[in-house]
Design a protein around this motif. Structure first.
Motif, PDB file in Angstrom:
ATOM      1  N   TRP A   1      65.150  -8.542  34.698  1.00  0.00           N
ATOM      2  CA  TRP A   1      64.728  -8.742  36.091  1.00  0.00           C
ATOM      3  C   TRP A   1      63.918  -7.533  36.565  1.00  0.00           C
ATOM      4  CZ3 TRP A   1      65.022  -6.214  40.688  1.00  0.00           C
ATOM      5  CH2 TRP A   1      64.626  -6.941  41.825  1.00  0.00           C
ATOM      6  N   ILE A   2      64.422  -6.348  36.237  1.00  0.00           N
ATOM      7  CA  ILE A   2      63.714  -5.126  36.648  1.00  0.00           C
ATOM      8  C   ILE A   2      62.311  -5.108  36.049  1.00  0.00           C
ATOM      9  CG2 ILE A   2      63.664  -2.603  36.343  1.00  0.00           C
ATOM     10  CD1 ILE A   2      66.722  -2.629  36.750  1.00  0.00           C
ATOM     11  N   ALA A   3      62.217  -5.431  34.761  1.00  0.00           N
ATOM     12  CA  ALA A   3      60.904  -5.413  34.109  1.00  0.00           C
ATOM     13  C   ALA A   3      59.961  -6.436  34.759  1.00  0.00           C
ATOM     14  CB  ALA A   3      61.054  -5.696  32.613  1.00  0.00           C
ATOM     15  N   ASP A   4      60.496  -7.583  35.162  1.00  0.00           N
ATOM     16  CA  ASP A   4      59.671  -8.600  35.826  1.00  0.00           C
ATOM     17  C   ASP A   4      59.181  -8.146  37.194  1.00  0.00           C
ATOM     18  OD1 ASP A   4      59.578 -10.698  33.983  1.00  0.00           O
ATOM     19  OD2 ASP A   4      61.495 -11.526  34.627  1.00  0.00           O
ATOM     20  N   ASN A   5      59.948  -7.296  37.863  1.00  0.00           N
ATOM     21  CA  ASN A   5      59.653  -6.956  39.257  1.00  0.00           C
ATOM     22  C   ASN A   5      59.145  -5.536  39.472  1.00  0.00           C
ATOM     23  OD1 ASN A   5      60.764  -9.288  41.212  1.00  0.00           O
ATOM     24  ND2 ASN A   5      61.992  -9.226  39.350  1.00  0.00           N
ATOM     25  N   ALA A   6      59.243  -4.708  38.441  1.00  0.00           N
ATOM     26  CA  ALA A   6      58.995  -3.277  38.634  1.00  0.00           C
ATOM     27  C   ALA A   6      57.572  -2.970  39.092  1.00  0.00           C
ATOM     28  CB  ALA A   6      59.319  -2.511  37.362  1.00  0.00           C
ATOM     29  N   ALA A   7      56.597  -3.646  38.515  1.00  0.00           N
ATOM     30  CA  ALA A   7      55.214  -3.324  38.868  1.00  0.00           C
ATOM     31  C   ALA A   7      54.986  -3.568  40.358  1.00  0.00           C
ATOM     32  CB  ALA A   7      54.244  -4.154  38.029  1.00  0.00           C
ATOM     33  N   GLU A   8      55.445  -4.728  40.849  1.00  0.00           N
ATOM     34  CA  GLU A   8      55.298  -5.033  42.278  1.00  0.00           C
ATOM     35  C   GLU A   8      56.068  -4.050  43.156  1.00  0.00           C
ATOM     36  OE1 GLU A   8      56.056  -8.885  44.015  1.00  0.00           O
ATOM     37  OE2 GLU A   8      54.984  -9.845  42.345  1.00  0.00           O
ATOM     38  N   ILE A   9      57.262  -3.689  42.715  1.00  0.00           N
ATOM     39  CA  ILE A   9      58.086  -2.761  43.496  1.00  0.00           C
ATOM     40  C   ILE A   9      57.384  -1.415  43.607  1.00  0.00           C
ATOM     41  CG2 ILE A   9      60.234  -1.400  43.427  1.00  0.00           C
ATOM     42  CD1 ILE A   9      61.666  -3.915  42.349  1.00  0.00           C
ATOM     43  N   VAL A  10      56.889  -0.924  42.481  1.00  0.00           N
ATOM     44  CA  VAL A  10      56.260   0.395  42.482  1.00  0.00           C
ATOM     45  C   VAL A  10      54.945   0.373  43.257  1.00  0.00           C
ATOM     46  CG1 VAL A  10      55.194   2.135  40.988  1.00  0.00           C
ATOM     47  CG2 VAL A  10      57.449   1.205  40.416  1.00  0.00           C
ATOM     48  N   GLU A  11      54.182  -0.710  43.100  1.00  0.00           N
ATOM     49  CA  GLU A  11      52.909  -0.811  43.843  1.00  0.00           C
ATOM     50  C   GLU A  11      53.163  -0.937  45.345  1.00  0.00           C
ATOM     51  OE1 GLU A  11      50.845  -4.106  42.071  1.00  0.00           O
ATOM     52  OE2 GLU A  11      50.674  -2.986  40.184  1.00  0.00           O
ATOM     53  N   GLY A  12      54.286  -1.542  45.715  1.00  0.00           N
ATOM     54  CA  GLY A  12      54.563  -1.752  47.138  1.00  0.00           C
ATOM     55  C   GLY A  12      55.098  -0.528  47.850  1.00  0.00           C
ATOM     56  N   ARG A  13      55.379   0.546  47.097  1.00  0.00           N
ATOM     57  CA  ARG A  13      55.940   1.733  47.737  1.00  0.00           C
ATOM     58  C   ARG A  13      54.907   2.388  48.649  1.00  0.00           C
ATOM     59  NH1 ARG A  13      60.680   4.020  45.867  1.00  0.00           N
ATOM     60  NH2 ARG A  13      59.918   6.070  46.414  1.00  0.00           N
ATOM     61  N   PRO A  14      55.362   2.916  49.779  1.00  0.00           N
ATOM     62  CA  PRO A  14      54.418   3.519  50.718  1.00  0.00           C
ATOM     63  C   PRO A  14      53.749   4.781  50.144  1.00  0.00           C
ATOM     64  CG  PRO A  14      56.688   3.830  51.481  1.00  0.00           C
ATOM     65  CD  PRO A  14      56.762   2.983  50.249  1.00  0.00           C
TER      66      PRO A  14
END
Lengths: 129, 129
Positions: free
Chosen positions: B116-129
């Protein structure tokens, strides 16, 4: 060796990590470290109950967390879009925290892991040399 | 609020932690910290493929781990009964590591979390302020 689908030949993680290397600069590493940091994991588990929770309750239930570490942990999880802060403009005002839909999704994997750990921890710790 | 079974009212974790407090002296806290330590988690994920793996391969795939930290991490996981060390008395001799049945059980919860983390990590990191 009996292996499940989750851990079978090559492993499902080969889909994400074709060469099997957990690379230092991979976003997954960053997120894994946030989620499984000492306090990050516990805060997510407390919030996994689904209702908004106040700072003081988080502080009490993630036993041992300092004010500073709780603030830092919440900031990281908020920046990751896993936790949301609600300011309640009543008298006296207070703030609560809850999981975002993405945080809720994560919790659905994390809660069963913690549940397994809770089921097995006593035996694991007693079995240590 | 839509909640799943895993995170419903009170949460499944209330079965293990009736007052909802993740107590500092609880064996679960100790095991959680071993399993989700920076290197502990990655070593478990590498071993989750199911075959015995040599030191040098672990070192390469848990990218960034030092000799000292890998030794310490393996020692902790072996003492927890999650990993087993195999000495291969051939010429030249070598050692390999694999998950115990209990480690394999744990991996079945940990691999989907990492997936799950691998599926979501790119979006999570890109979404950081």
């Amino acid at each position: 060796m009996k292996v499940s689908d989750a851990t079978s030949e090559g492993g499902v993680l080969r889909r994400h990590f074709p060469d099997g290397v957990f690379s230092q600069n991979c976003p997954s590493r960053v997120v894994l470290e946030h989620v499984t940091s000492k306090w990050g994991g516990l805060v997510l588990l407390v919030l996994a109950e689904g209702r908004p929770i106040r700072w003081s309750e988080l502080r009490r239930r993630a036993e041992g967390v300092s004010e500073k570490m709780l603030a830092q942990t919440l900031r990281t999880l908020i920046e990751d879009g896993l936790v949301v802060r609600h300011a309640r403009p009543v008298v006296p005002p207070y703030v609560e925290y809850s999981l975002t839909p993405r945080g809720q999704e994560l919790a659905e994997f994390f809660v069963p892991l913690m549940s397994w750990i809770a089921d097995n921890a006593a035996e694991i710790v007693e079995g240590r040399p």
